[in-house]
Write a protein that holds these residues in place. Structure first.
Motif, PDB file in Angstrom:
ATOM      1  N   MET A  33      51.206  35.365  29.709  1.00  0.00           N
ATOM      2  CA  MET A  33      49.910  35.579  29.081  1.00  0.00           C
ATOM      3  C   MET A  33      49.463  37.011  29.286  1.00  0.00           C
ATOM      4  N   ALA A  34      48.739  37.473  28.359  1.00  0.00           N
ATOM      5  CA  ALA A  34      48.058  38.756  28.519  1.00  0.00           C
ATOM      6  C   ALA A  34      46.662  38.557  27.960  1.00  0.00           C
ATOM      7  N   ILE A  35      45.812  39.541  28.170  1.00  0.00           N
ATOM      8  CA  ILE A  35      44.478  39.482  27.593  1.00  0.00           C
ATOM      9  C   ILE A  35      44.627  39.806  26.115  1.00  0.00           C
ATOM     10  N   THR A  39      48.540  45.963  33.917  1.00  0.00           N
ATOM     11  CA  THR A  39      47.963  44.792  33.274  1.00  0.00           C
ATOM     12  C   THR A  39      48.246  44.850  31.774  1.00  0.00           C
ATOM     13  N   PRO A  40      48.792  43.767  31.221  1.00  0.00           N
ATOM     14  CA  PRO A  40      49.090  43.760  29.779  1.00  0.00           C
ATOM     15  C   PRO A  40      47.900  43.357  28.923  1.00  0.00           C
TER      16      PRO A  40
END
Lengths: 436, 422
Positions: free
Chosen positions: B1-3, B303-304
């Motif tokens: 998952m990423a934002i 962070t992706p």
């Protein structure tokens, strides 16, 4: 991270083998931190000074630009002592965020403060002793929480408070945070540790002092929420993250604590654990201040694997969708983003997430600083300034719709409660209510 | 998952805010990803569109100068419609706080050095001081505010041939601050109307100026007349003096720039744009010519962030959207192609205010503002560029910085939003 060097490891000579270029050694070799490259980036735009909450209320405080790059230059030429105004910096680290030029301001301030305390401060002075006590809150809390009810009664006693102020210089204006009758760690041991076991989803919880001794409900919420997502949670032995020590220039104390924390957490990384903190100053410390200030085996690894709890779930789970499907009892929050959350880019996440949650109204009360900055607002001589800084936040909270405060930072929450009388919740507590 | 979002706008200045607002209008879910506080804090708060082109100008009608711009200028891609759309988004975002929207004509605003510059939009507090409107002028400076030397600015303005008389005086501020006090300290003292010897800050200041007034019909100050209660401060001073008062835009840190930043971010909030600020985008993952993930350096941890469409609005050389070393000019996030002479002595001219090549460095956009590579092919299908990172404009000489940001932001944001919501 800053452009400045971290403490150099004397065994390394980077770049030496990679090309034929022969570097000329301009400065003598040193194992100290070299902040010169960072200082040279400062072009004196004063953006840092304008964002400094202390400079805004304290006309005597020369501001982050002087404390950082200017002081560093002065010192390089002659062996100038560190200016005593460095003790008025509250370590909110807002200057880092404001600097358009990548000057490692907070790193310089921490270093200067450490040097000031080590070289200039009288170790028998009331200020030193008081600061040492405040900086080592964890030790104090450990003693206090052995007999929580007695301690709470005693610290709430006005005579004791007066003695604290007169003898130690700890303000009597504030109520000491109550110690929980059962610490988080006691609860954790009583429940027999983790309830969920997993090979893939693993986190190691850095609870810090406050959620252990004072607000174990935050730690419990963190455990329950993560377990509900199927995470195996472990709680390694730990010391204070070091935040109050940096802010008081007690770098030796901080280094000792960091050493223990890095040792206890870095081993777990190989087994697939990430480090989770519920206090944004703790995660800030592990992420940024540790590698900036100390050269300890495994420190970079720990830094790279540290997350704030909510941030972790946002990255690794579909938190938004989960929240969209549930609801909670109607409640309305005035949210304040701690400075240290801001510096990690986390200042908007709670508002963003809980806006989607049925039953919840949440409003950001703006970018004013709470002014307490950990131990800063506990000092008798700083109390008034801390309240002046907070005036905007109190005002915004009272004008916000919400009648419950929300923040991630334990001392921000003390200040919010102190100034408005509101109850304060941690985002993890609301998350627990919604998801568990 | 990423934002995950539909449109990810990287940057925090005028171009980025405009792109985000424009994309949000299409119904897309938009996130603004800003690093540090934006360079708006260093900016004057004025919004220029076009004052000069080549040897021509100053233009009273900015649109009349478009034809005189070089072929590769971003205005030729976005066109007059794009510029108007950018200004519309700006006007909606700032509301009554800015003036100039009633006309296509440039206003002539004085700068803190006493020069006059053509600008399209200006803060309400600046309006009574326009060089293009009449009325003799008294400029007031303060001992401790060294950024604005009122007598010098008055002399410059007179030398520029304005059709009214200008006089400058330097006064003591009613409250004494440390010698290097920040402009915000003055603003706060007026905001709170702090008590000083002989009354309150506003009344004592007004009295001091009243004693100096010699028939002038407007009074100008460096931009320091209050922060949260600026309207109140100006109204009270004008009331006590019986003439309009105005602010002169100053250098950094600029109160007008700070206020503009606040207004734009409030507008983002209102439009439902999500904001992540405090950390830089440093890297990306791409597949089949599309950017899949943008990597943000969150205090040394990566962070992706995912989005269908990306807008790059990281600024120019000053905003650090363009990086340079002694040999190369680079775009640090996506490695977009930025043409530049191999010999770095050709990057600049000997004269400080010459026609420098470096001023026009930036990515080369296609007709949809997508950066292209050396061969003119689109570099990433879902990446658009806006603002200072786009090459071809010499914003300092043209007085076109905000206009380029607004127009490219509006067009890139709209195209990204439409694509993402299709």
């Amino acid at each position: 991270m800053s452009d400045a060097e971290s403490p150099t490891n004397p065994n390394l000579n980077p770049g030496a083998q990679t090309d034929d270029f022969e570097a000329v050694e301009v400065f003598p070799e040193s194992t100290d931190m070299d902040l010169r490259p960072g200082a040279d980036n400062c072009y004196k735009c004063t953006a840092c000074d304008v964002s400094c909450p202390v400079a805004e209320v304290d006309d005597e405080f020369p501001g982050p630009k002087f404390q950082g790059p200017e002081q560093w230059r002065l010192k390089r030429k002659d062996d100038e002592p560190v200016d005593d105004s460095i003790m008025s910096c509250s370590n909110c680290m807002r200057c880092d965020d404001a600097c358009p030029s990548g000057v490692p301001l907070s790193q310089m301030h921490n270093t200067a403060r450490g040097e000031y305390v080590e070289k200039e401060m009288d170790k028998l002075s009331r200020e030193y002793i008081r600061n040492r006590i405040l900086a080592n809150y964890g030790t104090l809390a450990q003693l206090g929480s052995m007999f929580p009810r007695l301690t709470n009664a005693m610290m709430g006693n006005s005579l004791v408070q007066m003695v604290n102020e007169k003898v130690l210089g700890i303000t009597s204006e504030r109520d000491f945070p109550a110690f929980a009758t059962q610490t988080f760690r006691e609860w954790w041991n009583e429940r027999g540790g983790p309830k969920v076991r997993s090979e893939e989803k693993r986190v190691a919880y850095f609870h810090g002092c406050y959620s252990n001794y004072n607000t174990p409900e935050v730690g419990k919420a963190m455990v329950r929420v993560f377990e509900s997502f199927g995470y195996e949670v472990v709680v390694p032995k730990q010391r204070c993250s070091g935040t109050p020590m940096f802010a008081n220039g007690m770098l030796e104390d901080a280094k000792r604590a960091a050493g223990i924390n890095v040792e206890n957490f870095s081993g777990l990384l190989n087994e697939g654990y990430d480090v989770i903190a519920s206090c944004t100053s703790c995660s800030m410390s592990l992420r940024q201040e540790y590698p900036e200030l100390f050269d300890i085996d495994g420190i970079k690894d720990v830094s790279e694997h540290t997350y704030e709890a909510l941030e972790y779930l946002r990255i690794h789970e579909n938190l938004e969708d989960e929240l969209r499907e549930v609801s909670v009892d109607d409640q309305s929050f005035a949210y304040h983003a701690p400075c240290h959350a801001r510096n990690q880019g986390l200042d908007r996440q709670s508002v963003e997430l809980f806006r989607e949650l049925d039953g919840v109204e949440i409003e950001d009360v703006g970018d004013s600083c709470s002014g307490i900055s950990g131990t800063y607002g506990w000092k008798e001589e700083k109390y008034d300034k801390s309240m002046q800084i907070a005036a905007d936040m109190f005002d915004h909270m009272e004008h916000a719709q919400g009648d419950v405060g929300m923040t991630e930072c334990p001392t921000c929450s003390m200040q919010m409660e102190h100034g408005t009388g509101y109850d304060i919740k941690h985002p993890l507590q609301l998350l627990e209510e919604a998801l568990v | 998952m990423a934002i995950t979002d539909d449109v990810l706008v990287i940057g925090g200045g005028i171009a980025a805010c405009t792109a985000a607002l424009s994309a949000a209008e299409t119904g897309a879910r938009v996130r603004l990803l800003a690093h540090k506080k934006s360079t708006l804090r260093q900016a004057s708060g004025l919004v220029d569109v076009l004052g000069y082109a080549g040897d021509e100008g100053p233009f009273s009608d900015p649109y009349a100068g478009l034809d005189a711009l070089p072929e590769d200028h971003p205005y030729h891609i976005v066109g007059e419609d794009g510029i108007r759309d950018g200004l519309r988004l700006f006007d909606e975002a700032v509301g009554d706080a800015y003036q100039g929207g009633h006309t296509d004509t440039n206003a002539l605003v004085m700068t803190h050095g006493g020069a006059v510059k053509p600008t399209a939009r200006y803060p309400e507090s600046v309006a009574p001081g326009l060089a293009s409107s009449s009325g003799d002028m008294l400029l007031v400076g303060f001992e401790n505010l060294t950024d604005f030397d009122a007598p010098v600015a008055a002399d410059h303005l007179t030398a520029a041939g304005v059709p009214f008389s200008v006089r400058g005086v330097t006064l003591e501020f009613p409250k004494s601050f440390r010698s290097d006090a920040k402009v915000t300290r003055f603003a706060k003292a007026l905001d709170r109307d702090e008590s000083v010897d002989g009354g309150t800050a506003r009344s004592v200041l007004a009295d001091a100026i009243d004693a100096e007034l010699d028939g002038e019909t407007r009074v100008g100050f460096p931009a320091m007349l209050g922060d949260d209660h600026d309207d109140e401060v100006r109204d009270e001073l004008a009331d006590r003096l019986g003439v309009p008062v105005f602010e002169v835009p100053t250098g950094p840190p600029s109160l007008l720039g700070l206020k503009l930043e606040d207004m734009l971010f409030d507008a983002l909030d209102e439009a439902g744009v999500r904001i992540s600020a405090g950390n830089p985008a440093v890297d990306f993952e791409a597949e089949d010519g599309r950017i899949e993930t943008v990597i943000v350096d969150q205090k040394s941890r990566r962070t992706p962030y995912e989005a269908d469409q990306i807008v790059l609005a990281t600024g120019g050389l000053v905003g650090k959207g363009i990086d340079s070393d002694r040999e190369h000019i680079t775009e640090p996030v996506f490695g977009c192609h930025i043409p530049h002479p191999e010999d770095r002595y050709e990057w600049s001219e000997p004269e400080a205010f010459g026609s420098h090549a470096f001023a026009r460095f930036g990515v080369v956009p296609d007709d949809e503002l997508r950066p292209t590579d050396e061969d003119g092919a689109v570099q990433f299908e879902n990446l658009r560029a806006a603002g200072g990172v786009v090459g071809g404009a010499d914003i300092a000489r043209e007085k076109s910085a905000s206009g380029v940001s607004l127009s490219t932001g509006a067009v890139a944001g709209r195209l990204a939003g439409e694509e993402a919501t299709q």
